[in-house]
Every structure is written in structure tokens, then in C-alpha cells.
Design an enzyme around this catalytic site. Structure first.
Site, PDB file in Angstrom:
ATOM      1  CD  GLU A  37     -13.874  53.497  23.775  1.00  0.00           C
ATOM      2  OE1 GLU A  37     -12.908  55.205  24.081  1.00  0.00           O
ATOM      3  OE2 GLU A  37     -14.177  52.755  24.495  1.00  0.00           O
ATOM      4  CG  HIS A  79      -9.297  49.104  32.183  1.00  0.00           C
ATOM      5  ND1 HIS A  79      -7.532  49.514  31.137  1.00  0.00           N
ATOM      6  CD2 HIS A  79     -10.123  50.341  30.914  1.00  0.00           C
ATOM      7  CE1 HIS A  79      -7.711  49.837  30.138  1.00  0.00           C
ATOM      8  NE2 HIS A  79      -9.569  50.643  30.120  1.00  0.00           N
ATOM      9  CD  GLU A  80     -13.228  49.101  30.737  1.00  0.00           C
ATOM     10  OE1 GLU A  80     -14.253  50.523  30.401  1.00  0.00           O
ATOM     11  OE2 GLU A  80     -12.788  48.345  30.299  1.00  0.00           O
ATOM     12  CD  GLU A 117      -8.970  53.044  26.338  1.00  0.00           C
ATOM     13  OE1 GLU A 117      -8.836  52.166  27.581  1.00  0.00           O
ATOM     14  OE2 GLU A 117     -10.161  53.210  26.128  1.00  0.00           O
ATOM     15  N   GLY A 177     -12.850  43.818  25.773  1.00  0.00           N
ATOM     16  CA  GLY A 177     -13.166  43.119  26.759  1.00  0.00           C
ATOM     17  C   GLY A 177     -14.222  44.002  28.189  1.00  0.00           C
ATOM     18  CB  ALA A 178     -14.769  45.673  30.110  1.00  0.00           C
ATOM     19  CG  MET A 179     -18.532  51.156  26.187  1.00  0.00           C
ATOM     20  SD  MET A 179     -16.584  51.598  25.547  1.00  0.00           S
ATOM     21  CE  MET A 179     -17.029  53.424  25.736  1.00  0.00           C
ATOM     22  CD  GLU A 180     -14.692  53.948  27.891  1.00  0.00           C
ATOM     23  OE1 GLU A 180     -13.957  54.285  27.495  1.00  0.00           O
ATOM     24  OE2 GLU A 180     -13.828  52.166  28.135  1.00  0.00           O
ATOM     25  CG  ASN A 181     -21.334  52.235  27.635  1.00  0.00           C
ATOM     26  OD1 ASN A 181     -20.277  52.796  26.444  1.00  0.00           O
ATOM     27  ND2 ASN A 181     -20.848  50.878  27.489  1.00  0.00           N
TER      28      ASN A 181
END
Length: 819
Positions: free
Chosen positions: A168, A338-339, A361, A302-306
Site C-alpha cells: 500500500e 485499527h488494522e 482510514e 505503524g502497521a499494514m492491514e494486509n
């Protein structure tokens, strides 16, 4: 596997990029496709079969992708995305028609590096319907924390590489040729070839089959449901993990570096509970058979929602019971919630184009508060929403350089620009305002309907408004909300009391000065004297008057004659009261007549109005004095931010007043410091634990000698015993800052001690605490040394920014260093 063998000769060819883009060409096939904001739609991907062969030692990879493509219009061209750094093996490219068994070989291959597109021109028109496009490619495992990249870690004293993807917003094209836009959803079959057998290999879906060949293995994954390319993920490295299952059988794992598995327990607990909460809230279960969450040492976000394989910074996933602070615990809960919200809002239902990024988001941010409130009601998380989200959104959106929530994106290179406070925090804030306007139960039902209606597909902002209009019977929802999403900025409401009538006028708030050219439809709430008298209304004009005679007639005590607009700070706007109304609110604050969030909102608005020259600094300081006995975390947090900003302004404008200002601020904070004390109290709240560190850090920065001396004493005890109870994780940042207040160019003992702790710890949160303290030193030469350390090989690239927390004395040297 056979496909890779067929094209293996292609991988041995070392054709340079120029010859690749011009091979077989008499004319340039890219001419008609340059400079376009979106890919053409005459060919649509339906399924990808991706074979990747990474070489972690050489930091390279090669692969083949076979894409089932639906040709929906007469064309000789196929246009898709491929990054400049991805080498396309021209001789491997062909298109096959399964109906006629015809193979279309050796197309003209052209690349437009600026647009990151790959144009294939075939010698004849391709047949309509389903066909298979095959492309071989090679690439580099980069060190940029995007695309397919390398992260490093230590194992038994040896530095090792892991391979990680971060696609992303538009970096899948750096790993394999694809239609790298969110609307081109497809299924994915992923195979990892010749991976060292001792390594853990992860992708979006569970493993379907694994083949061992000596010390190498090939791993085949189950086919994914339809998803966008930016959600595809692969992770390869050495990991430990812990696991559990949800009541409906979803396997959830937390992966970490070897030896850190126990630090994943809290995140695992949050994930299990959050999946259940979202299942009930959205009235739809999590849609994949497993969920993996992985801590990555080098990670840009911070993180990635794959989908099914969520990647995180270590600081945002791991929690050490002995050395992490209460603030770290809340951060982990926030990021995990959040993720996981994205697994519904973003992954299951995806924005059609990046213009609607806020649908991803903003909603994930807002939903994370819903989840935290459910899991940890004692955190009083909604009292923190304004401080963490709305206040920050208002701050950035008050600049003339802001942008609308819905912003046109005309090129992939522009996408990164909108991953900002407006999409996340303003987006979440107007969702909170909308939830308050239509009512929680109706809003929840609307979101559930929206998810069901658009599951496995894409949606735009107007699709959400359409559902809300139906479910809430609010025909003007789109009109109301368009005034908030399609124009930048927000209003300030100027409020006056005249003859028992409230006069309210709206204008755009700008730090450079408000103006009247914009208008919003504003859901307003206000109360008078108590919260039982709450009034809700919709302001649709530039100015309106409201008769409050009946409300005032019920008040017999003059002390209760205050009026508060924007009750609980639900609305995304500021309020400017006339002098009489402001004086009554100040009295109400001093006597704790107002809620925590309202006390916070008035303070935040007052500071903003002062910065916009709508309130004098003297008036602001007088207002701040009303908060001398404040003990609530969110209000104290905001007060401390304001203190830091005013201190820097005064240091520039009136340095001769600095000592007076410092003593005034120290006086504001000392009652809270005395209340919390240095040591944890049995049964104290999570918020009090966070406040303790904030208060003592602020006092250290203000130069409060007693605080600095006590902190140094406790730090010395910590140097002798890393497990001493004298330096609880909640106050370590305060101690580190206090230590740096005594460091000078001629006495660097404190700096050297902190660097020793930094080098000895393997806890990322501890490293971040220390890194964020080093440049707080008042000595310019020490600040310069700290800044250089932040860019040294001892600091991971994503952490360097924490080293820029510079003291007011060090700003000039920091500016010279940056230049």
C-alpha cells in the site's frame, strides 16, 4: 512450477531496461497511454497465479505471474502496472486463449517509467473473453521499506535478512506486474519457491501444500477471495509465534523474533476479542480462515492491514509486562483494533479509488475506539478521542494549505500525500459527528447494511450516504456531509448572548485569520447550567439566533448560568464565546461543573483562538489558571502540549519573560505531580499511570530542579539494577529527559549512560524512549551529537524521526544540521 522451468532461461538473460522497453518495436506502443491517471479497462484481471523465488542472501527475487484476464473490448493492447525497478523478461511474455488454444507471443513491450505502466502490443486483436497473460520478471529486495524489501534482525549474534512486502498504496507493481489499482479486485494463488526450509513463510491464506527438497522448500498457498493488489502480502524469516482460536474457529497467531513470543500475548488477546466485537457490530463474520499478525523490525508505517496477514512495527504489536509502559499498552490495542477494522472496512469493502481513502482510514480509526471502549471501558477511551484525533485534525485543517477529505488523485505519485491527518483524524472526527447526529443504533445498522451490500467489491463515499439516507430516514445526509468532505477546513462559531438570545455566526477558522467565504451545515448541541438541558439543532445558515429564555428561567443559581456549545466535543468545529460567556465557563471549569471532554475542548479552542490572534495571550494564561487543580489525563495531556508551544513562542518573542512563564507553568503542574507521585499506587487507573510520566517529563523540560534531581537519582538506581522498582516503565521517559537536562559538552556521563542502555536493550519501545530523549538537552553541541546519532547505523531508518524531538535551545543547531 513447470512455468518457472519453461522461463528459467529468461531469468539468465541480462537485458537492460532500455532494450526491454524497446524490443521488437518499430513504433512506441506506449504513446496512447502515457500520463493517464487510471489504467484503461478493456482488459480486467480475474485471478493471479504468482510464483516468487526470493534470494535473501543476494537480496534479489525472480518470478512468473499468470493472470486470468477478461478481454471486454476489441484491443491489441494490454496495459498494466510495473515499476521502473522491476525488470520484465520480454521473451517470457505471451497471451493464451483457452478456447482456441491459440498463443499470442512476442508482443511489443513498452514501459513508461514515470507512470509505472507496462504496455503490451500484440500483432493482432485479442479475442474477447477469458485469456491468460504470462510474464516473467526479476527484481531487487530493496531496503526502502516498500514493495518487496529486506528487513534485518539478529539471531544468536548473527545478522540475518527477512523478506517482507509493503504494497500500500501502489507498490505491488514493484514486486510483480499487475493492475495495481484498488478497483481491480481479483483472486490470488501464491507460491514461494526454493525458500530455506528453516524459515517461516507466510502469505494472506493458509498453506495448501509444502514440498521439501533438501534444505529448500516450495510452499503453495490456498487461493484467496477477491481482493485488491495492495493487500497481497508475503513474509519470510525466522519467527516464534503464539496462537489461539476465536469461538467460531478462526486461528489467530502473533509472530515475533525468536525469544519474544510472550510479548505477543496482549496483542493476541486484543485481536481475539476485537474480531468478535466487529463480527457482532458489522453483523458479518471475519471472512478468512486465519489471521496472522507479524512484528517486523524495519517497518515504515505503524502497521499494514494486509488481508489475513497484518504486519506491524515491533513497538505497535509487542508488549513486555516488565518494561513496557501503560502508554505502550494502549498503543498496541489502538493499532491492532485499527488494522482489524480494516478487514471489514477496506479489505472486504474497498474504496473504488484513492479519492475515498478516508472511507478506509477514517472508519478504521473511529472503529478502533469502539473496540477499545468495549474491551477496556476503564480506559475511558472516548475522553481521549478528542485529544488524539479531533484536536489534531482541527490543528492541521486550520491551515490554509489543508485539503478536503475527498481529494482528487490524478496520478499514483500523489497517493502518499493523502495518508495524513485529514484522512485519518478529520475523517474519524466527522464520522463521530455523524454518529452523534443520527444516533448510535441507527448508525450501526447503516454500517452493517453498507458492508453487506458492498462486500467483496468497491464503494465510493456516496454509496455510504445512500445507505444512511435509507436506514436513518435522513434524506439530507449527503447534503450535510458533502459540506464536510468536499471542502477543506471547518467553521468557528462565534457566540454572543443578547437579551436571553444566543446569536451564533459561522466562518471558516484559519490560523492566518478567519473568513466568511465558506459555509457548513452544522449539527450543534448546547446545554445551559447542566447536562440535562441538552438541545440539538442543525445550523444551515451563516448566522442564526436561538431563544433560550426557557432554559435560563430554570436556573436559580447564577454560578450555573454557563452555556456550553458542542457538548462533549462531538462536532468538528471550534467555538469562540463573548467575554461574558467565557467568564462563566472559566468559573464552571474551576468548580468542575463541566465534563472532562468539555473542559478539554474549551482549553483546546482557547489556545487555537490565541494562535489565530482571536484571543490575547494574557487571556489564554488566565484561562489556563483555571486548570491548576486538574487531574484528568486527557486534559493534562492537552495542557502539557499547549505549555510546550507557548514556552517556545515566548522564548523567541520575549525571552526576558521565560523564567516567569516557566514558574507559572510549573505551578500549574505541581498539584498533579503531588497527587500522582513517582511510584505506582495499588489500584490506580490506566489513565493515572499515563499521566504520571507525562507530568514529570513536562516538569523536567521546564527545568524543575526537584523533579530533575529525583529522576536522576532513580536513573542511577536503574543503571545498577534494570529491574529496580524505582524506575517504572511509565516514568522512564521522564527520567531520560531529566538526565539529558544535566548533560553538557564537558560532562556527557548521562548521555553515555543512556546510550549504554540503548545498546543493551532489545526492546524497541525502550530504544524509542531513549532516542526521543537525547535531543532534549539544552546544550547545542550535545543536540548536534544526538541528531547525528539518530542517522547512524545504530538506529533503524523508521525510528530516526524520534530523534528529532529537539529542545528549544537546540532549534537553531537542528535547523543548520538539517540543511
Amino acid at each position: 512450477m513447470n512455468l518457472l522451468k519453461k522461463c528459467s532461461s529468461c531469468f539468465r538473460k541480462k537485458t537492460d531496461a532500455a532494450s526491454t522497453s524497446t524490443s521488437h518495436q518499430l513504433s512506441d506502443p506506449t504513446t496512447d497511454f502515457k500520463g493517464q491517471p487510471r489504467l484503461p479497462t478493456f482488459a480486467v484481471p480475474k485471478r493471479y497465479d504468482i510464483q516468487l523465488k526470493p534470494d535473501l542472501a543476494a537480496c534479489k527475487f525472480q518470478g512468473i505471474v499468470s493472470i486470468v484476464v477478461d478481454i471486454v473490448a476489441d484491443t491489441r493492447f494490454i496495459v498494466l502496472n510495473a515499476a521502473a525497478q522491476l525488470h520484465i523478461n520480454s521473451d517470457s511474455v505471451y497471451f493464451s486463449d483457452p478456447n482456441s488454444n491459440k498463443v499470442f507471443e512476442k508482443p511489443k513491450v513498452g514501459k513508461v517509467e514515470a507512470d509505472e505502466i507496462l504496455v503490451l502490443e500484440f500483432s493482432e486483436t485479442l479475442p474477447k473473453g477469458m485469456g491468460v497473460l504470462t510474464i516473467g520478471f526479476e527484481g531487487v529486495l530493496n531496503d526502502k521499506m516498500k514493495g518487496f524489501y529486506i528487513s534485518t534482525y539478529d539471531h544468536n549474534g548473527e545478522k540475518k535478512n527477512m523478506a517482507v512486502t509493503q504494497f500500500e498504496p501502489a507498490y505491488a507493481r514493484q514486486c510483480f506486474p499487475c493492475w495495481d489499482e484498488p478497483s481491480f479486485k481479483a483472486k490470488f494463488n501464491i507460491t514461494l519457491l526454493d525458500v530455506p526450509s528453516e524459515l517461516v513463510t507466510l502469505s494472506n491464506m493458509p498453506v495448501d501444500e509444502e514440498e521439501l527438497n533438501g534444505n529448500l522448500k516450495t510452499v503453495y498457498y490456498q487461493e484467496s477471495p477477491v481482493m485488491s493488489t495492495y493487500l497481497v502480502a508475503v513474509v519470510i524469516g525466522l519467527f516464534d509465534y503464539i496462537e489461539d482460536h476465536t469461538p467460531d474457529g478462526i486461528k489467530v497467531r502473533v509472530y515475533s523474533q525468536v525469544g519474544k513470543a510472550n510479548q505477543g500475548k496482549f496483542a493476541l488477546h486484543v485481536a481475539l476479542q476485537t474480531l468478535g466485537f466487529y463480527k457482532d457490530y458489522f453483523q458479518m463474520p471475519y471472512s478468512l480462515p486465519k489471521l496472522d499478525m507479524v512484528a517486523i523490525p524495519d517497518f515504515a508505517f505503524g502497521a499494514m492491514e494486509n488481508y489475513g496477514l497484518v504486519t506491524y512495527r515491533e513497538t505497535d504489536l509487542l508488549f513486555d509486562d516488565h518494561h513496557s509502559a501503560a502508554a505502550n499498552k494502549q498503543r498496541v490495542a489502538t493499532v491492532v483494533a485499527h488494522e482489524l477494522a480494516h478487514q471489514w472496512f477496506g479489505n472486504l469493502v474497498t474504496m473504488e479509488w484513492w479519492t475515498d481513502l478516508w472511507l478506509n482510514e477514517g472508519f478504521a480509526t473511529w472503529m478502533s475506539y469502539m473496540a477499545k471502549d468495549k474491551l477496556f471501558p476503564e480506559w475511558k477511551i472516548w475522553t481521549q478521542f478528542f485529544d488524539h484525533e479531533s484536536s489534531e485534525g482541527l490543528r492541521l485543517d486550520g491551515l490554509a494549505e489543508s485539503h478536503p477529505i475527498e481529494v482528487e488523485v490524478n496520478h499514483a505519485s500523489e497517493i502518499d500525500e493523502i495518508f495524513d491527518t485529514i484522512s485519518y483524524k478529520k475523517g474519524a472526527s466527522i464520522i463521530q459527528m455523524l454518529n452523534g447526529y443520527v444516533g448510535g443504533p441507527q448508525f450501526q445498522n447503516s454500517l452493517a447494511t453498507y458492508i453487506k451490500r458492498h462486500a467483496w467489491s468497491n464503494a465510493r463515499t456516496n454509496d455510504l450516504w445512500a445507505v444512511l439516507k435509507e436506514e436513518c430516514n435522513e434524506p439530507t445526509i449527503d447534503k450535510i456531509m458533502n459540506s464536510w468532505t468536499k471542502q477543506e477546513g471547518y467553521p468557528v462559531l462565534s457566540v454572543k448572548m443578547k437579551n436571553q438570545t444566543l446569536e451564533i455566526k459561522q466562518s471558516r477558522f484559519l490560523y492566518a485569520g478567519s473568513h466568511d467565504r465558506c459555509q457548513w451545515i452544522i449539527p450543534i448541541t448546547y446545554c445551559c447550567g447542566d447536562y440535562d438541558s441538552l438541545i440539538s439543532l442543525l445550523m444551515e445558515k451563516k448566522s442564526e439566533t436561538y431563544d433560550i429564555k426557557d432554559l435560563l428561567s430554570n436556573i436559580t443559581d447564577p454560578a450555573r448560568s454557563w452555556i456550553k456549545l458542542n457538548v462533549e466535543q462531538i462536532g468538528f468545529f471550534r467555538v469562540k464565546y463573548d467575554d461574558g460567556l467565557a467568564a462563566k465557563l472559566r468559573y464552571a471549569i474551576e468548580h468542575k461543573c463541566l465534563s472532562v471532554t468539555d473542559r478539554l475542548g474549551i482549553l483546546d479552542d482557547s489556545f487555537a483562538l490565541c494562535m489565530a490572534r482571536e484571543m490575547s495571550l494574557t487571556s489564554l494564561l488566565t484561562f489556563m489558571a483555571a486548570y491548576r487543580e486538574e487531574l484528568e489525563h486527557t486534559v493534562l495531556s492537552n495542557l502539557i502540549k499547549i505549555i510546550g508551544k507557548i514556552e517556545r513562542i515566548v522564548a523567541d518573542a520575549r525571552p526576558e519573560l521565560m523564567n516567569y512563564i516557566k514558574q507559572f507553568f510549573i505551578g500549574l503542574l505541581l498539584p498533579a505531580a503531588a497527587n500522582f507521585g513517582w511510584d505506582p499506587k495499588q489500584g490506580e487507573s490506566h489513565l493515572d499511570a499515563m499521566s504520571r510520566g507525562d507530568i514529570f517529563t513536562a516538569l523536567a523540560v521546564l527545568g524543575h530542579e526537584e523533579t530533575i534531581n529525583e529522576a536522576n537519582s532513580r536513573f542511577n538506581a536503574f543503571l545498577n539494577d534494570r529491574n529496580t522498582p524505582l524506575l517504572h516503565p511509565d516514568i522512564r521517559k521522564a527520567a531520560y529527559v531529566a538526565v539529558m537536562q544535566k548533560v553538557t559538552s564537558s560532562n556527557k556521563a548521562g548521555l553515555e549512560s543512556l546510550l549504554k542502555v540503548y545498546r543493551e536493550t532489545d526492546l524497541s519501545q525502550e530504544k524509542t524512549r531513549i532516542l526521543g530523549s537525547l535531543a532534549s538537552c539544552p546544550d547545542e553541541s550535545v543536540v548536534y551529537e544526538a541528531l547525528n546519532f539518530a542517522l547512524s547505523s545504530e538506529v533503524r531508518k523508521q525510528d530516526a524521526v524520534f530523534g528529532l524531538a529537539v529542545s528549544k535551545e537546540g532549534r537553531e543547531v537542528a535547523w543548520k544540521w538539517l540543511k
